[in-house]
Enzyme design. Structure first.
Site, mmCIF file in Angstrom:
data_model
loop_
_atom_site.group_PDB
_atom_site.id
_atom_site.type_symbol
_atom_site.label_atom_id
_atom_site.label_comp_id
_atom_site.label_asym_id
_atom_site.label_seq_id
_atom_site.Cartn_x
_atom_site.Cartn_y
_atom_site.Cartn_z
ATOM 1 N N VAL A 93 -18.940 136.796 -11.846
ATOM 2 C CA VAL A 93 -17.813 136.376 -12.670
ATOM 3 C C VAL A 93 -16.880 135.459 -11.889
ATOM 4 O O VAL A 93 -16.354 134.466 -12.399
ATOM 5 C CB VAL A 93 -17.046 137.597 -13.207
ATOM 6 C CG1 VAL A 93 -15.769 137.160 -13.921
ATOM 7 C CG2 VAL A 93 -17.922 138.413 -14.148
ATOM 8 N N ALA A 94 -16.669 135.775 -10.606
ATOM 9 C CA ALA A 94 -15.798 134.945 -9.774
ATOM 10 C C ALA A 94 -16.385 133.554 -9.563
ATOM 11 O O ALA A 94 -15.649 132.574 -9.416
ATOM 12 C CB ALA A 94 -15.566 135.627 -8.436
ATOM 13 N N ILE A 121 -18.190 131.915 -11.716
ATOM 14 C CA ILE A 121 -18.213 131.140 -12.957
ATOM 15 C C ILE A 121 -16.847 130.480 -13.173
ATOM 16 O O ILE A 121 -15.819 131.151 -13.130
ATOM 17 C CB ILE A 121 -18.542 132.048 -14.165
ATOM 18 C CG1 ILE A 121 -19.939 132.621 -14.021
ATOM 19 C CG2 ILE A 121 -18.431 131.254 -15.474
ATOM 20 C CD1 ILE A 121 -20.297 133.636 -15.092
ATOM 21 N N GLU A 148 -14.271 129.880 -15.219
ATOM 22 C CA GLU A 148 -13.832 130.265 -16.557
ATOM 23 C C GLU A 148 -12.965 129.202 -17.228
ATOM 24 O O GLU A 148 -12.996 129.023 -18.448
ATOM 25 C CB GLU A 148 -13.046 131.587 -16.493
ATOM 26 C CG GLU A 148 -13.876 132.810 -16.129
ATOM 27 C CD GLU A 148 -13.877 133.062 -14.615
ATOM 28 O OE1 GLU A 148 -13.495 132.133 -13.874
ATOM 29 O OE2 GLU A 148 -14.276 134.146 -14.193
ATOM 30 N N ASP A 178 -20.858 91.563 -33.815
ATOM 31 C CA ASP A 178 -21.435 90.364 -34.411
ATOM 32 C C ASP A 178 -20.422 89.239 -34.570
ATOM 33 O O ASP A 178 -20.773 88.078 -34.581
ATOM 34 C CB ASP A 178 -22.070 90.689 -35.768
ATOM 35 C CG ASP A 178 -21.067 91.249 -36.761
ATOM 36 O OD1 ASP A 178 -20.006 91.687 -36.309
ATOM 37 O OD2 ASP A 178 -21.344 91.246 -37.964
#
Length: 531
Positions: free
Chosen positions: A331-332, A334, A336, A378
């Site tokens: 978790v750390a 990742i 967040e 164009d």
């Protein structure tokens, strides 16, 4: 014989009605094809029958994604799924470790992650919901009412949704064309239509009642056709409705937008984030397994008797503890805050683009536009705002051979935008007064204030001249805002009251001028010409 006594339409090899190129047919052929007399129009009963057959003249409402579908789409990102899984595992571990004594501090980590995901999804849903509503604004391009000939009499304000193929419609300056129509005859000497919403061309197009020889002509070349959603900027004409609803050119664009909205190709940003998420998943998973395996000796012990393990002792509590450590490490690792930061930055980008009237349907599209290195256009007019403004005013001087030049500021239709430098306010001579009178009265355009912006009706050049008149003021020395602050074109109204128009000769490409006859308060008539 077909409906209403006219010949049945030709059919192709598949048995379907062959397309009728009204632009390549004469007026008489079009009348015969649609079974109508241009002098009487359709009967009420025939119009009602055709309305049942063709349906109302309006664009279809395609059902957009529901709120639940939009919410689900926000969780299709790999990184967001990783965060969701980490939050679920963290919540489960916090619940199991509480052992009946539930405390808020144990759930801080999963709650923070869930809160980030909720905010991220809410911003994405809000943006896409607004974009879906904005796409429906295309329906507003259609006209609300039309002057239609029914039963030999003109109905001045028939709802445009009740128009059917074969209706005879009167178009005037400023009208929004309610359907795709074939020009039957010109009431004025010329007819000009602004159809930039279909072609991107900034210049209005001259229309005529003569047939076009090519059946495969493009929109711009169909000079005897007017199309739904375009605007009449000069002249008036009687036209025959040939296509309504989704069969119109604007209806085809509506269908193409809907088809494009169903495509879900990943943007470069989403591809990069998915690749990052997959790589992060593998790395974090490998690290967690290694951390857990390194600590196996603390919750699983045994003695080897040769190759046979004996006296095996396993501690579930320690196993769970080291598993929690591995999960905490995952978790750390990742980021967040990354999805929330990306979503916030993209949302800010969409707001800035919305201020420039650019619609962004999906947030990652902002980054996709930022990755664009080459834009092929164009022609010049395609990327402009189709607004004109006067930058310099040149007039005859007060002595022979002398010319005066005045610099004019401002690039919008707002009379307050800019000023005329060195302008002799309150001291305009006859030459300057004549310029103001011709620009104000010999002019069919108008400018109005709508939705916090100034918009024009008519030719952009004529609208720019009316804005110039407001900056010039009136002979009494007041500008238009001082004449009547609640009226956008106060000076133009003052000149129109001073010189009443009694006859008009519309602009013609051969004559290259517009002329009007006005009568002054003294009763004399004057010819004003704008070249």
């Amino acid at each position: 014989m077909g409906e209403a006594g006219h010949d049945a339409p030709a059919v192709n090899e598949e048995g379907k009605a062959a397309p009728f190129p009204a632009w390549a047919r004469t007026v008489e052929e079009c009348e015969k094809r649609f079974g109508v007399d241009r002098d009487r129009g359709l009967s009420s009963s025939e119009a009602a029958a055709r309305l049942r057959a063709h349906g109302p003249n309006e664009l279809l409402e395609h059902p957009g994604p529901s709120v639940l579908q939009l919410v689900a789409q926000q969780f299709e990102d790999t990184l967001v799924r990783i965060l969701l899984a980490a939050a679920a595992v963290s919540f489960a571990l916090a619940l199991s470790s509480s052992a009946g004594a539930l405390t808020l501090s144990a759930f801080v980590e999963p709650l923070v992650i869930f809160l980030i995901l909720v905010v991220n999804a809410a911003v994405g849903v809000w943006q896409e919901t607004n974009a879906e509503k904005a796409l429906e604004a295309l329906r507003q391009i259609q006209s609300d009412h039309a002057a239609v000939l029914r039963d030999g009499e003109w109905a001045p304000a028939l709802p445009a949704r009740d128009l059917v193929p074969g209706d005879v419609v009167m178009l005037r300056v400023g009208d929004k064309v309610p359907a795709d129509m074939r020009v039957l005859r010109l009431v004025s000497s010329t007819l000009r239509v602004e159809q930039g919403s279909l072609t991107g061309e900034t210049n209005s197009v001259n229309k005529t009642a003569h047939a076009v020889p090519a059946e495969d002509a493009d929109i711009q070349a169909k000079e005897c056709m007017v199309f739904a959603g375009t605007t009449v900027v000069n002249g008036s004409a009687v036209c025959l409705v040939v296509h309504t609803g989704m069969a119109t050119e604007i209806g085809k664009i509506h269908s193409q937008i809907h088809e494009a909205s169903q495509e879900d190709d990943d943007t470069p940003l989403k591809k990069k984030l998915n690749e990052f998420g997959e790589a992060l998943t593998k790395i974090i998973g490998l690290i967690c397994i290694l951390v857990w395996l390194i600590n196996v000796k603390y919750f699983l012990t045994f003695e080897l008797d040769g190759w046979v393990p004996r006296n095996i002792r396993f501690s579930f509590e320690k196993c769970t503890y080291y598993f929690e450590i591995a999960v905490a490490l995952a978790v750390a690792a990742i980021p967040e805050g990354l999805p929330a930061v990306i979503t916030t930055c993209l949302a800010l980008g969409t707001r800035k683009m919305a201020a420039k009237n650019a619609l962004v349907r999906k947030l990652p599209s902002v980054e996709t536009l930022g990755c664009t290195t080459v834009i092929c256009s164009d022609k010049t007019g395609t990327l402009t705002t189709n607004q004109m403004s006067v930058s310099k005013l040149v007039a005859i001087g007060d002595a022979p051979g002398k010319v005066r030049s005045f610099k004019v500021d401002g690039t919008s239709y707002d009379p307050r935008d800019g000023k005329i430098y060195d302008w002799p306010a309150g001291r305009m001579d006859a030459n300057l007064e004549m310029i103001a009178k011709v620009a104000a009265v010999c002019n069919d355009a108008s400018v109005s204030h709508s939705s916090n912006q100034y918009v024009s009706t008519g030719m952009p050049t004529e609208a720019a001249l009316k804005v110039l008149v407001e900056k010039m003021g009136v002979p009494e020395g007041k500008n238009g805002l001082s004449v009547d602050p609640s009226e956008t074109l106060g000076c133009c109204r003052w000149w129109s009251n001073a010189a009443k128009r009694i006859a008009t000769l519309e602009f013609d490409r051969m004559r290259k001028s517009m002329g009007i006859i006005v009568t002054s308060k003294s009763g004399g008539n004057t010819l004003l010409v704008k070249v």
